[in-house]
Design an enzyme around this catalytic site. Structure first.
Site, mmCIF file in Angstrom:
data_model
loop_
_atom_site.group_PDB
_atom_site.id
_atom_site.type_symbol
_atom_site.label_atom_id
_atom_site.label_comp_id
_atom_site.label_asym_id
_atom_site.label_seq_id
_atom_site.Cartn_x
_atom_site.Cartn_y
_atom_site.Cartn_z
ATOM 1 N N GLY A 178 0.812 -1.211 0.000
ATOM 2 C CA GLY A 178 0.000 0.000 0.000
ATOM 3 C C GLY A 178 0.842 1.256 0.000
ATOM 4 N N SER A 179 0.245 2.348 -0.435
ATOM 5 C CA SER A 179 0.894 3.653 -0.337
ATOM 6 C C SER A 179 0.763 4.156 1.095
ATOM 7 C CB SER A 179 0.256 4.634 -1.322
ATOM 8 O OG SER A 179 -1.119 4.824 -1.017
ATOM 9 N N GLY A 180 1.337 5.324 1.360
ATOM 10 C CA GLY A 180 1.286 5.889 2.694
ATOM 11 C C GLY A 180 2.530 5.628 3.516
ATOM 12 N N HIS A 181 3.488 4.873 2.927
ATOM 13 C CA HIS A 181 4.728 4.531 3.636
ATOM 14 C C HIS A 181 5.952 5.150 2.959
ATOM 15 C CE1 HIS A 181 2.564 1.624 6.049
ATOM 16 N NE2 HIS A 181 2.107 1.031 4.963
ATOM 17 N N ASP B 188 -1.629 -8.333 1.340
ATOM 18 C CA ASP B 188 -0.532 -8.520 0.389
ATOM 19 C C ASP B 188 -0.367 -9.991 0.034
ATOM 20 O OD1 ASP B 188 -0.045 -5.808 0.530
ATOM 21 O OD2 ASP B 188 1.608 -5.984 1.952
ATOM 22 N N HIS C 224 1.212 -0.099 10.197
ATOM 23 C CA HIS C 224 0.173 0.897 9.956
ATOM 24 C C HIS C 224 -0.264 1.581 11.242
ATOM 25 C CE1 HIS C 224 -0.142 -2.454 7.024
ATOM 26 N NE2 HIS C 224 -0.046 -1.458 6.184
#
Length: 338
Positions: A57-60, A113, A222
């Site tokens: 995912g994005s955001g990292h 994932d 997260h």
């Protein structure tokens, strides 16, 4: 969702698309978008070499697409914020990367994932695409010597991208790369600590409530809880506690050559990260080990979370060579040297 803006974004549903657009515009000599949310090298390696692919995912940011480039990843498949990209998008990327040498897919151990990867690999097999998976599970917050299925993937995946990318550039076969990754996976451990949680950029929701003056060792990728909360202690005491836990997991011996990385996760200053690294380094040296590979950097963040991840590994000689002596032009690896 609050009406008070807390981040420089536009439409929440456009975050991933817009961040990737900005990223490839900034580094056009290293990366490009090959399809929606699929980041690839601007200058692909030859087709007779194994492709290294990952997903998440994005955001990292900068993970994971910041490590696409010569000598590291060939392709990163990006999901929405904190979400897996889905099997169809990953399968599309595997089709783009198809080659006789094969594809090595590096998957972090998170349920979304793993599900996306398994489904995409089934589709790839039916389509005659040669692909094997490597699962990373470096988080030890589930307990010392816990079953690897219970251990989440944290930032320990990033050095593995460097190792595998360098080995693939050398011409190692798919089976050889799986073996190299397996040795690294058995000897790497990561532990995360937080003293302030992050908010989700699409709805401003706080992931975990951490009161002021409280820390938690064992935080997830997260911002999920995973350990016990306790009053914030000093940098030296925190570093010592984490080194001890990681050493209990890895059981290193005197004279072992160690990788030590302190990964900032969003809003902890480099001042603090340097102080933490100093004590961790001293602890390892006092136990008779040699820090052979080291880095202090934000390689995988959790939005504005305050804290860090400590990544340790007992390295074999080839791992050290791939990490230290092989060049990469991935935009977010070269910032600290080789």
């Amino acid at each position: 969702m609050s009406d008070i803006k807390t981040k420089f974004i536009n439409a929440p549903e456009r975050i991933t698309a817009e961040l990737l657009e900005g990223y490839v515009l900034a580094y056009p000599e290293q990366v490009k978008l090959a399809a929606e949310n699929v980041v690839v090298r601007a200058n692909p390696k030859s087709m007779d070499k194994v492709a290294i692919v990952t997903l998440g995912g994005s955001g990292h940011e900068p993970a994971l697409s910041g490590f696409v480039g010569a000598g590291m990843l060939d392709c990163s498949v990006v999901g929405d914020v904190f979400a897996a990209p889905g099997a169809q998008r990953l399968f599309q990327a595997l089709q783009l990367m198809k080659r006789d040498a094969g594809i090595l897919l590096v998957v972090l151990n998170h349920s979304g994932d793993v599900m996306s990867a398994n489904m995409a690999c089934q589709l790839a097999d039916r389509a005659g695409i040669k692909v094997k998976q490597v699962l990373t599970h470096d988080d030890i917050s589930a307990g010392i010597h816990a079953d690897t299925n219970e251990r989440r993937g944290l930032a320990g995946c990033v050095p593995l991208y460097k190792i595998l990318g360098a080995a693939a550039e050398e011409g190692k076969s798919l089976d050889e790369l799986v073996e190299i990754a397996g040795r690294y996976n058995k000897n790497v451990a990561t532990l995360a600590v937080a003293m302030r949680s992050c908010t989700h950029p699409q709805n401003d929701a706080v992931i975990t409530d951490l009161p002021a003056g409280i820390m938690e060792i064992g935080m997830g990728q997260h911002g999920e809880g995973g350990g016990g909360q306790k009053p914030l202690i000093s940098a030296d005491a925190t570093a010592s506690e984490m080194v001890d836990l990681l050493c209990r997991q890895l059981e290193p011996k005197s004279q072992d050559r160690i990788m030590l990385i302190i990964n900032g996760v969003g809003s902890t200053t480099y001042m603090e990260l340097n102080i933490i690294f100093r004590k961790a380094y001293q602890e390892l040296e006092s136990r008779g080990m040699k820090v052979a590979v080291s880095r202090i950097q934000e390689i995988l963040t959790v939005q504005e979370q305050a804290g860090f991840q400590m990544i340790m590994a007992v390295l074999d000689e080839d791992h050290i060579d791939y990490l230290k002596n092989k060049a990469s032009d991935a935009p977010y690896w070269v910032t600290c040297g080789k």
